[in-house]
Write an enzyme that holds these catalytic residues in place. Structure first.
Site, PDB file in Angstrom:
ATOM      1  N   GLY A  46      61.258  70.132  48.700  1.00  0.00           N
ATOM      2  CA  GLY A  46      62.678  70.410  48.566  1.00  0.00           C
ATOM      3  C   GLY A  46      63.447  69.738  49.684  1.00  0.00           C
ATOM      4  O   GLY A  46      62.878  69.404  50.730  1.00  0.00           O
ATOM      5  N   CYS A  88      59.288  73.224  56.911  1.00  0.00           N
ATOM      6  CA  CYS A  88      60.557  72.558  56.627  1.00  0.00           C
ATOM      7  C   CYS A  88      60.514  71.148  57.207  1.00  0.00           C
ATOM      8  O   CYS A  88      60.039  70.958  58.330  1.00  0.00           O
ATOM      9  CB  CYS A  88      61.695  73.359  57.265  1.00  0.00           C
ATOM     10  N   HIS A 130      64.962  78.731  50.058  1.00  0.00           N
ATOM     11  CA  HIS A 130      64.892  77.967  51.312  1.00  0.00           C
ATOM     12  C   HIS A 130      66.002  76.905  51.345  1.00  0.00           C
ATOM     13  O   HIS A 130      66.699  76.760  52.359  1.00  0.00           O
ATOM     14  CB  HIS A 130      63.503  77.335  51.415  1.00  0.00           C
ATOM     15  N   GLU A 131      66.170  76.185  50.234  1.00  0.00           N
ATOM     16  CA  GLU A 131      67.162  75.100  50.212  1.00  0.00           C
ATOM     17  C   GLU A 131      68.590  75.642  50.222  1.00  0.00           C
ATOM     18  O   GLU A 131      69.459  75.084  50.883  1.00  0.00           O
ATOM     19  CB  GLU A 131      66.935  74.179  49.010  1.00  0.00           C
ATOM     20  N   HIS A 134      69.686  76.421  53.640  1.00  0.00           N
ATOM     21  CA  HIS A 134      70.137  75.251  54.402  1.00  0.00           C
ATOM     22  C   HIS A 134      71.641  75.030  54.242  1.00  0.00           C
ATOM     23  O   HIS A 134      72.310  74.589  55.176  1.00  0.00           O
ATOM     24  CB  HIS A 134      69.421  73.978  53.916  1.00  0.00           C
TER      25      HIS A 134
HETATM   26 NI    NI Z   1      63.916  73.085  54.955  1.00  0.00          NI
END
Ligand code: NI
Length: 151
Positions: A46, A88, A130-131, A134
């Site tokens: 990702g 990440c 997770h994305e 961000h």
């Molecule tokens: Ni990440």
């Protein structure tokens, strides 16, 4: 094709709240294409636009089941809890356990500007969460337990 440089933790762009995309134009299409090249080159599952220095709400995910591109993504439902190890591309060589929803429903726009929705669980649900984090300036280490350095 172009490979962007991936920003690493400490860069202030990673901590900004990314702006929604008001209109899908050729620059956004180019961004999506180059993000995919960058993610594949880095062997990630990702990538979010802020990681390549673009503070816009754009993410891509590919857990090996095909590329998913989402513009202005929004998680509209979360169910259950699940803890698993994450990493990440912006925090190389660090892993940690993160508790996330086990299942999510996410919606957003595809590159044609059509609204699309995914009902995901397991790794795909984790990658989406997770994305999207961000885009709000949140990194997995903010939520992780048992952080370990690898290599
Ligand atoms: Ni990440």
């Amino acid at each position: 094709m172009a490979i962007y440089r991936i920003l690493e933790i400490g860069d202030p762009v990673l901590r900004e709240k990314a702006r929604p995309v008001p209109k899908i134009n050729p620059n956004i299409i180019k961004l999506l294409d180059n993000m995919a090249d960058t993610m594949r080159d880095a062997q990630g599952v990702g990538l979010a636009a802020p990681q390549v220095g673009v503070s816009k709400r754009v993410i891509i995910v590919d857990i090996g089941e095909g590329l998913i591109e989402l513009i202005n993504p929004e998680i509209v439902r979360k169910e259950g809890l699940d803890t698993d190890v994450e990493g990440c591309l912006s925090i190389p060589s660090v892993r940690g356990e993160v508790q996330r929803a086990r299942r999510v429903v996410i919606k957003g726009l595809n590159r044609e500007g059509r609204e699309v929705q995914y009902d995901a669980e397991g790794l795909l649900a984790r990658a989406f969460q997770h994305e999207v984090d961000h885009l709000d300036g949140i990194l997995f280490v903010d939520k992780a337990r048992n952080l370990t350095k690898i290599k």
